[in-house]
Design a protein around this motif. Sequence first.
Motif, PDB file in Angstrom:
ATOM      1  N   ASP A 106      13.678  -9.390 -44.005  1.00  0.00           N
ATOM      2  CA  ASP A 106      14.828  -8.816 -44.690  1.00  0.00           C
ATOM      3  C   ASP A 106      15.159  -7.421 -44.168  1.00  0.00           C
ATOM      4  OD1 ASP A 106      16.883  -8.844 -46.707  1.00  0.00           O
ATOM      5  OD2 ASP A 106      15.662  -7.379 -47.785  1.00  0.00           O
ATOM      6  N   LEU A 107      14.141  -6.630 -43.860  1.00  0.00           N
ATOM      7  CA  LEU A 107      14.396  -5.277 -43.349  1.00  0.00           C
ATOM      8  C   LEU A 107      15.145  -5.334 -42.016  1.00  0.00           C
ATOM      9  CD1 LEU A 107      11.110  -3.409 -44.299  1.00  0.00           C
ATOM     10  CD2 LEU A 107      13.365  -3.178 -45.351  1.00  0.00           C
ATOM     11  N   LYS A 108      14.824  -6.316 -41.183  1.00  0.00           N
ATOM     12  CA  LYS A 108      15.539  -6.480 -39.909  1.00  0.00           C
ATOM     13  C   LYS A 108      17.009  -6.798 -40.161  1.00  0.00           C
ATOM     14  CE  LYS A 108      11.619  -7.880 -37.060  1.00  0.00           C
ATOM     15  NZ  LYS A 108      10.478  -8.409 -37.808  1.00  0.00           N
ATOM     16  N   ARG A 109      17.268  -7.684 -41.113  1.00  0.00           N
ATOM     17  CA  ARG A 109      18.652  -8.046 -41.458  1.00  0.00           C
ATOM     18  C   ARG A 109      19.388  -6.831 -42.024  1.00  0.00           C
ATOM     19  NH1 ARG A 109      21.018 -10.067 -46.320  1.00  0.00           N
ATOM     20  NH2 ARG A 109      22.863 -11.319 -45.890  1.00  0.00           N
ATOM     21  N   PHE A 110      18.725  -6.112 -42.929  1.00  0.00           N
ATOM     22  CA  PHE A 110      19.285  -4.906 -43.543  1.00  0.00           C
ATOM     23  C   PHE A 110      19.706  -3.912 -42.460  1.00  0.00           C
ATOM     24  CE2 PHE A 110      18.578  -0.543 -44.900  1.00  0.00           C
ATOM     25  CZ  PHE A 110      19.316  -0.459 -46.057  1.00  0.00           C
ATOM     26  N   LYS A 111      18.803  -3.677 -41.513  1.00  0.00           N
ATOM     27  CA  LYS A 111      19.083  -2.715 -40.443  1.00  0.00           C
ATOM     28  C   LYS A 111      20.265  -3.183 -39.590  1.00  0.00           C
ATOM     29  CE  LYS A 111      16.865  -0.174 -36.703  1.00  0.00           C
ATOM     30  NZ  LYS A 111      15.650   0.030 -35.916  1.00  0.00           N
ATOM     31  N   ALA A 112      20.284  -4.470 -39.249  1.00  0.00           N
ATOM     32  CA  ALA A 112      21.371  -5.011 -38.425  1.00  0.00           C
ATOM     33  C   ALA A 112      22.726  -4.877 -39.129  1.00  0.00           C
ATOM     34  CB  ALA A 112      21.091  -6.481 -38.079  1.00  0.00           C
TER      35      ALA A 112
ATOM     36  N   ALA B 225      30.683  -3.084 -49.628  1.00  0.00           N
ATOM     37  CA  ALA B 225      29.667  -4.132 -49.661  1.00  0.00           C
ATOM     38  C   ALA B 225      28.403  -3.623 -50.336  1.00  0.00           C
ATOM     39  CB  ALA B 225      29.351  -4.598 -48.246  1.00  0.00           C
ATOM     40  N   ILE B 226      27.889  -4.419 -51.250  1.00  0.00           N
ATOM     41  CA  ILE B 226      26.588  -4.139 -51.855  1.00  0.00           C
ATOM     42  C   ILE B 226      25.563  -4.913 -51.041  1.00  0.00           C
ATOM     43  CG2 ILE B 226      25.129  -4.698 -53.841  1.00  0.00           C
ATOM     44  CD1 ILE B 226      27.494  -4.046 -55.647  1.00  0.00           C
ATOM     45  N   ILE B 227      24.456  -4.274 -50.731  1.00  0.00           N
ATOM     46  CA  ILE B 227      23.348  -4.972 -50.089  1.00  0.00           C
ATOM     47  C   ILE B 227      22.129  -4.786 -50.985  1.00  0.00           C
ATOM     48  CG2 ILE B 227      22.759  -3.043 -48.558  1.00  0.00           C
ATOM     49  CD1 ILE B 227      22.179  -5.282 -46.402  1.00  0.00           C
ATOM     50  N   VAL B 228      21.451  -5.911 -51.294  1.00  0.00           N
ATOM     51  CA  VAL B 228      20.359  -5.854 -52.273  1.00  0.00           C
ATOM     52  C   VAL B 228      19.396  -7.013 -52.040  1.00  0.00           C
ATOM     53  CG1 VAL B 228      21.627  -7.237 -54.003  1.00  0.00           C
ATOM     54  CG2 VAL B 228      19.872  -5.624 -54.776  1.00  0.00           C
ATOM     55  N   ALA B 229      18.138  -6.776 -52.364  1.00  0.00           N
ATOM     56  CA  ALA B 229      17.143  -7.850 -52.462  1.00  0.00           C
ATOM     57  C   ALA B 229      16.789  -7.962 -53.939  1.00  0.00           C
ATOM     58  CB  ALA B 229      15.908  -7.524 -51.632  1.00  0.00           C
ATOM     59  N   VAL B 230      16.869  -9.183 -54.470  1.00  0.00           N
ATOM     60  CA  VAL B 230      16.688  -9.377 -55.911  1.00  0.00           C
ATOM     61  C   VAL B 230      15.849 -10.630 -56.174  1.00  0.00           C
ATOM     62  CG1 VAL B 230      18.936 -10.552 -56.122  1.00  0.00           C
ATOM     63  CG2 VAL B 230      17.910  -9.527 -58.140  1.00  0.00           C
ATOM     64  N   SER B 231      14.905 -10.506 -57.104  1.00  0.00           N
ATOM     65  CA  SER B 231      14.046 -11.643 -57.452  1.00  0.00           C
ATOM     66  C   SER B 231      14.808 -12.618 -58.342  1.00  0.00           C
ATOM     67  CB  SER B 231      12.802 -11.145 -58.185  1.00  0.00           C
ATOM     68  OG  SER B 231      13.154 -10.691 -59.482  1.00  0.00           O
TER      69      SER B 231
END
Length: 174
Positions: free
Chosen positions: A31-37, A7-13
Amino acid sequence: MTKPTIAIIVAVSRNGVIGRDGDMPWKLSTDLKRFKALTSGKPVIVGRKTFDSFGGKPLPGRPHVVVTRNADWQQEGVEVAASLDEALKVGERLAAEAGVDTIYVLGGGQIYVDAIKIADLLQVTHVEADIPDGDTYFPAIDPQVFEQVEEEVVPQGEKDTYATRFATYRRRKA
């Protein structure tokens, strides 16, 4: 044991930016909370420059594999790989040891370019903004290859620079 999901996890504009000057060009507490979870307890694969952007130490609660061409580079608490392929083999072993079914790829730019060719799943935070002067970009998500299977609109929170959309994309069956 079956092969773990990659799985790739990314934040992108909206204009494809994921980074600027070795950091993310936004603050997104939501987003950081989701990333951590999503990533907690799972092996993560990260390029060395992206790892350095964490302050040069591993994120807590996740086994790290750092991809670097520098054969002498080492860091306490992480495994080192010379390529994404090698990192994925280490990640598979770490996933089996942890009893988890997913390996997360955290970037940066070139790692994403290579990983999107083989990823099973994309966990994307779409940042609802065009970011000027970005210097690192995420490859376009090809709708022929990836199908969006989930989406959640997230209004801009108190500690967020922008509103976002969390989307999950699954690789289409060949």
